[in-house]
Design an enzyme around this catalytic site. Structure first.
Site: not given
Length: 681
Positions: A558, A571
């Site tokens: 990501s 996250y």
């Protein structure tokens, strides 16, 4: 209403091809003769419709038929230059074509056209070939069928064989067909129903005779009983990557595993080494299985390392022997040797590994060897198995007409022969990636905690395949579980022979501030992404190393692995862990030819399981926008002002693995529309 010759032919073909006792996949052919109007002259013209080269009787369509004018086809007898030049007649078939299009005529076209019967079948039934390959096949044919079926000594398929069968039909009006020595059967009839009935009479009569008169244990006594299923499959999964790597020495191959009762019984019997060494006989068999298999000569309970070492020795010996076979028979005009690796590997107690350029080819090769086992059993039950000699096998295996057929095949897709495992493949980025890799030629294992979602994606990928499992399979995998990951990889290996391309995509997210983040939140996200990626990479790297064929591992990380955003600690930290795994594994696995790269997306809203499960609402609240406009919000903060979709991530995975970046490893590819704060440094 009376059906047309084409409708009759297709109906008969489907009926015969649906039963493997009658013929094997893509084996044999059938024809029908009739009249049609010539659009040029307006008069009737006699035509023959016959299954074209490479087609399959069970799935034949009108487009798969070659259509020829009978007058021109039969006129070729007047210009036939003799058996030494009979291959030239195949090109002449093109000058007999009627109308536009149509399939390429096969080598058996003359057999159908020259025989004076409205309908003709040429089939490869196991029982028929058992008679055809028995040492006293001619005498058996006479004893079984009397004068209703004639014997034709072995002759390579071609124009002369068509003339021979036509003469037998003309001189034996009572005959319904022939046994072709070393090959199969041909039957005929005045109607399609009569032709089908005659084909089935020959096949069922041969089956009944073998059952009634055959010896009870034609393959010998049991010396290697099959291993119990769970242990057998575990050993097969351990061996398959090694065997696949060996059999991919000349060219990468996909594998298929078979432990059917026929295979296990054959390998349990004392006679299997002798019979396997004799090789297959029917041309359709050995064109797919090679002249003989590679056979492990150790008992099923031999230690794994001893088995692995022996397989390597046997493989080296097989390659040497195959090269010698080629040298013994090759002439100045022979095509180059296509490869010296075996297509069939037999392991007593465990089963058969078969290989090909794709899963269907590998599976069909295994099916053909099962046919060969049935043939050997039938021939040995009545007599002794006596296949055609090695020189004749070479003439067919390296036949210029077969070489021409290979040249007509389309170029392979970029990921052909590669086996891809995609975690989180049931939705979003994973589903899009699985579809893209399959579209580029890969065999795909769709892994997801939600097995139903994975099965849906696999079914979409497999739509239209002859067998759904030839393109994709679904497996359940909670990537936080060491046991489930190992089992998913084992299923992938048993399905396709190994793993070459891994996409670590499984993920989830919870949007929490630091003070709201619980230990459970932290452990859950690190468990799925950091721990899960580690487990998947470890298990698949073991397989890749055993294969010795290199490989690709791709992490869907990501932009958050390098970009600090609010309320995103767990996250972002888990994604940073994944990003560094890419660098660490690239450094460690490069010595094995395994490349490790990553893709850093921005928020992929549409089609995303993560965003649909609450993450989207949370992120929308953080940024103060409506949830349905979150994708647009993300797009507007990028340099390109475009929303990132699952298909864009899939395209990046393909770019990294499709062959054009073969010297790239340790790279992270941003797919975020241009987020300056996430630029890599």
């Amino acid at each position: 209403m009376t059906s047309s010759p084409v409708e009759q032919l297709l109906g008969r073909s489907h009926a015969l091809g649906a039963d493997p006792r009658n013929t094997n996949y893509a084996g044999g052919n059938a024809s029908a003769k009739g009249t049609a109007t010539d659009p040029v002259t307006g008069s009737d013209v006699e035509l023959m419709w016959v299954k074209g080269s490479g087609g399959d009787l069970g799935t034949l369509t009108a487009e798969g038929l070659a259509v020829l004018r009978l007058d021109r086809l039969r006129a070729l007898t007047g210009v036939y230059p003799g058996v030494e030049r009979e291959d030239e007649m195949v090109a002449a078939f093109d000058h007999c074509a009627f109308g536009k299009g149509g399939a390429a005529p096969s080598i058996d076209t003359a057999m159908h056209g020259l025989v004076e019967a409205a309908h003709v079948d040429h089939l490869h039934p196991d029982a028929g070939i058992a008679i055809a390959t028995a040492a006293d096949g001619e005498e058996l044919t006479r004893a079984i069928f009397g004068d209703r079926v004639a014997w034709v000594p072995w002759r390579r398929p071609g124009f002369q064989l068509g003339l021979d069968i036509a003469a037998i039909k003309r001189d034996n009006p009572q005959a319904i067909g022939v046994i072709l020595g070393g090959h199969g059967i041909t039957a005929w009839g005045a109607t399609s129903q009569e032709c089908e009935a005659n084909s089935l009479e020959i096949i069922r009569t041969a089956e009944a005779y073998i059952a009634e008169h055959g010896r009870p244990d034609p393959l010998g006594a049991v010396i290697h009983p099959p291993v119990e299923p769970a242990v057998r499959h575990a050993r097969a999964a351990e061996l398959f990557p090694l065997v696949r790597g060996l059999c991919s020495t000349d060219a990468p191959q996909v594998g298929h595993y078979t432990d059917s009762p026929e295979v296990l019984d054959f390998l349990a019997r004392a006679g299997h080494p002798r019979l396997a060494a004799l090789g297959t006989s029917c041309p359709d068999h050995f064109l797919r299985t090679k002249v003989r298999p590679m056979v492990l000569d150790l008992p099923p309970d031999a230690p794994l390392q001893q088995v692995a070492d022996r397989l390597r020795e046997l493989h080296a010996a097989y390659r040497t022997e195959y090269a010698a076979y080629y040298d013994r028979h090759a002439g100045p005009d022979s095509p180059p040797m296509r490869g010296a690796d075996p297509a069939i590997v037999l392991v007593p107690g465990i089963g058969m590994f078969s290989f090909g350029k794709d899963k269907q080819t590998a599976r069909v090769a295994g099916e053909f060897y099962v046919n060969a086992i049935n043939v050997m059993r039938g021939a040995e039950a009545l007599s002794s198995y006596a296949p055609i000699d090695e020189a004749e096998k070479f003439r067919i295996e390296y036949w210029e007409l077969e070489e021409a057929k290979l040249r007509r095949m389309p170029a392979p897709k970029p990921l052909a022969t590669r086996v891809a495992l995609v975690t989180g493949g049931g939705s979003g980025i994973g589903a899009a990636t699985a579809r893209r890799l399959a579209a580029e030629g890969a065999c795909v294992v769709v892994a997801d905690r939600d097995l139903g979602a994975a099965e849906k994606v696999a079914a979409e990928i497999a739509a239209g395949a002859h067998r759904p499992g030839d393109r994709a399979v679904a497996v359940r995998a909670d990537v936080t579980s060491e046991e489930e990951v190992a089992e998913a990889v084992r299923q992938a290996v048993l399905a396709f022979g190994g793993v070459d391309l891994v996409v670590n995509n499984a993920g989830l997210s919870l949007s929490r501030s630091l003070l709201e983040t619980t230990l459970a939140d932290w452990d859950l996200q690190h468990g799925v992404m950091a721990r899960g990626s580690f487990l998947v990479s470890r298990e698949t790297a073991r397989v890749m190393i055993d294969q010795g064929m290199g490989g690709d591992i791709v992490y869907i990380s990501s932009k958050n692995s390098v970009f600090a955003g609010p309320d995103n600690l767990a996250y972002g930290a888990a994604k940073a862990d994944q990003a560094h795994q890419v660098r660490l594994l690239a450094a460690e696995l490069g010595q094995h030819g395994i490349r490790v790269n990553g893709v850093n997306p921005d928020g992929v809203v549409r089609g995303s399981g993560i965003f649909a499960s609450g993450w989207g609402a949370n992120r929308a609240a953080v940024y103060g926008v409506e949830e349905e406009k979150l994708g647009e919000f993300y797009a507007q903060r990028t340099l390109l002002k475009r929303e990132v979709l699952p298909e864009h991530i899939a395209a990046a995975v393909f770019a990294l693995t499709g062959g054009e970046l073969s010297l790239t490893t340790g790279l992270h590819v941003p797919v975020d529309g241009g987020v300056a704060a996430a630029f890599l440094r």
